[in-house]
Design an enzyme around this catalytic site. Structure first.
Site, PDB file in Angstrom:
ATOM      1  N   HIS A   1      -7.100 -69.079  -3.492  1.00 40.56           N
ATOM      2  CA  HIS A   1      -7.418 -69.326  -2.198  1.00 40.56           C
ATOM      3  C   HIS A   1      -7.942 -67.830  -1.597  1.00 40.56           C
ATOM      4  CE1 HIS A   1      -3.108 -69.201  -0.820  1.00 40.56           C
ATOM      5  NE2 HIS A   1      -3.445 -68.520  -0.289  1.00 40.56           N
TER       6      HIS A   1
ATOM      7  N   GLU B   1      -7.997 -73.565   0.555  1.00 39.39           N
ATOM      8  CA  GLU B   1      -7.420 -74.265  -0.873  1.00 39.39           C
ATOM      9  C   GLU B   1      -8.297 -74.667  -1.711  1.00 39.39           C
ATOM     10  OE1 GLU B   1      -4.461 -73.372  -1.328  1.00 39.39           O
ATOM     11  OE2 GLU B   1      -3.004 -73.456   0.261  1.00 39.39           O
TER      12      GLU B   1
ATOM     13  N   ASN C   1      -3.678 -69.228  -6.505  1.00 41.56           N
ATOM     14  CA  ASN C   1      -4.823 -70.522  -7.005  1.00 41.56           C
ATOM     15  C   ASN C   1      -6.117 -70.079  -6.468  1.00 41.56           C
ATOM     16  OD1 ASN C   1      -4.731 -71.058  -4.240  1.00 41.56           O
ATOM     17  ND2 ASN C   1      -3.752 -73.000  -4.225  1.00 41.56           N
TER      18      ASN C   1
ATOM     19  N   ASP D   1      -6.419 -66.515   9.788  1.00 39.04           N
ATOM     20  CA  ASP D   1      -5.985 -67.923   9.902  1.00 39.04           C
ATOM     21  C   ASP D   1      -4.288 -67.781  10.785  1.00 39.04           C
ATOM     22  OD1 ASP D   1      -4.231 -66.166   8.018  1.00 39.04           O
ATOM     23  OD2 ASP D   1      -5.325 -67.131   6.289  1.00 39.04           O
TER      24      ASP D   1
END
Length: 243
Positions: free
Chosen positions: A138, A143, A136, A67
């Protein structure tokens, strides 16, 4: 899925670096899928040490990164391009013309994502994909969502991710709100996946990803479906898992 429980961050870094180094030795012209963030830094330092001691050769390696922040130029010290050069590429003999990240400076999201998918396909895909795990769950910047997105796409970062990344910027206002990230389909197409996790603050994400239901609300949970996953995590990160 193989889970290696190690004592601490230093041991995690050495163990995970050994897994990646084995791939380079076995296939010198391999494609490495790389990740950023604080967790892989120790792994990269270990790879650099082994390169400097003559034990590793990166000259035929190709890399593809997960990313990049949208809107940050490469020279910005918080861009992932900068991170990779600072932590790995500038210290080893990798051919930088074969190191690839999404183009965060491309304002046209569709164009940036399509072009990156074409680049990854042209490499033949990652022989080994390194992943960290967000608080979380990810992976990359995928996400929590109602779906697993297949290809590279532009994401709006959640408040929890923005807050987690604030420590790298002068203020929360400076943290980019969007990023380009490989999709789950691309990540899952890697021949082997290496996950690193460290610290008690990752314990929930580790448990939900590897022992909970498979759901796009915890994107890391999809890794349970991959045929060759190696997890290297310290005692704190695995503290909620019955191993």
């Amino acid at each position: 899925m193989r889970i290696y429980k190690v004592k601490d961050y230093a041991e995690m870094s050495r163990k995970a670096a050994a897994v990646m180094a084995a791939q380079i030795v076995a296939k010198p012209d391999c494609v490495l899928g790389l990740a950023t963030g604080s967790t892989p830094i120790g792994l990269y330092k270990q790879l650099v040490e082994w390169y400097k001691s003559g034990d590793l050769d990166f000259s035929e390696v190709t890399t593809v990164n997960l990313d990049e922040y949208k809107g940050l130029p490469k020279e910005n010290d918080q861009s992932y391009y900068y991170f990779m050069n600072d932590n790995l590429f500038s210290h080893v003999n990798v051919d930088k013309s074969r190191t690839f990240l999404p183009d965060g400076t491309q304002p046209d999201a569709e164009k940036a994502c399509t072009e990156y998918d074409e680049i990854v396909r042209a490499t033949g895909g990652a022989d080994i994909q390194l992943l960290g795990l967000g608080h979380n769950g990810h992976i990359g910047f995928n996400e929590p969502s109602d779906v697993f997105k297949k290809n590279t796409h532009c994401v709006d970062l959640t408040e929890s991710t923005i807050k987690a990344n604030t420590r790298f910027f002068a203020s929360e206002a400076d943290v980019p709100r969007q990023a380009y990230t490989m999709g789950i389909g691309t990540i899952m197409s890697a021949k082997k996946i290496l996950v690193v996790a460290s610290g008690a603050d990752k314990a929930d994400a580790v448990y939900k990803s590897f022992f909970g239901p498979i759901t796009p609300q915890v994107q890391g949970s999809v890794l349970q479906l991959h045929p060759d996953v190696v997890v290297v995590a310290d005692e704190a990160a695995l503290s909620k898992c019955d191993l």
